[in-house]
Design an enzyme around this catalytic site. Structure first.
Site, PDB file in Angstrom:
ATOM      1  N   CYS A 241      13.047  -1.503   5.689  1.00 12.28           N
ATOM      2  CA  CYS A 241      13.552  -1.413   4.314  1.00 12.28           C
ATOM      3  C   CYS A 241      14.582  -0.280   4.179  1.00 12.28           C
ATOM      4  O   CYS A 241      14.234   0.899   4.289  1.00 12.28           O
ATOM      5  CB  CYS A 241      12.358  -1.190   3.386  1.00 12.28           C
ATOM      6  SG  CYS A 241      12.778  -0.728   1.696  1.00 12.28           S
TER       7      CYS A 241
ATOM      8  N   CYS B 122      13.896   2.233   1.428  1.00 15.29           N
ATOM      9  CA  CYS B 122      12.745   3.065   1.826  1.00 15.29           C
ATOM     10  C   CYS B 122      13.204   4.195   2.748  1.00 15.29           C
ATOM     11  O   CYS B 122      12.775   5.344   2.596  1.00 15.29           O
ATOM     12  CB  CYS B 122      11.695   2.225   2.550  1.00 15.29           C
ATOM     13  SG  CYS B 122      10.998   0.898   1.569  1.00 15.29           S
TER      14      CYS B 122
END
Length: 107
Positions: A31, A34
């Site tokens: 991600c 993230c």
């Protein structure tokens, strides 16, 4: 130097029960947002050492906890207070927004 605590399906319940305030970043290695948030989480871990337990939970490695809290988008940050979900932020957030959330619950 403090780094974020590694939260897993195995230690999750004990972690939120044994700490008054627990801040968990639900994330995954693939991600991009993230990964962009990771340095902020590391900074917060240092800044709130002894006040708030800052943890990270990899949703791919720990799907049960992510599913239990209906984490469908990542990053998702959940603040637990006295063992219960108190607040949640979804998506890449500015550090000031995260800090405001934590400060609100420290009082």
């Amino acid at each position: 130097m403090s780094t974020p605590f590694n939260v897993t399906d195995t230690n999750f319940e004990e972690t939120i029960k044994n700490n008054k305030l627990v801040f968990i970043d639900f994330w995954a290695t693939w991600c991009g947002p993230c990964r962009a948030l990771a340095p902020t989480i590391a900074e917060l871990s240092q800044e709130y050492l002894g006040k708030v337990l800052i943890g990270k939970l990899d949703v791919d490695e720990n799907p049960s906890t992510a599913e239990k809290f209906q984490v469908f988008s990542i990053p998702t940050i959940i603040l637990f207070k006295n063992g219960q979900e108190a607040e949640r932020l979804v998506g890449l957030c500015a550090k000031k927004n995260i800090t405001a959330l934590i400060e609100k619950h420290l009082q």
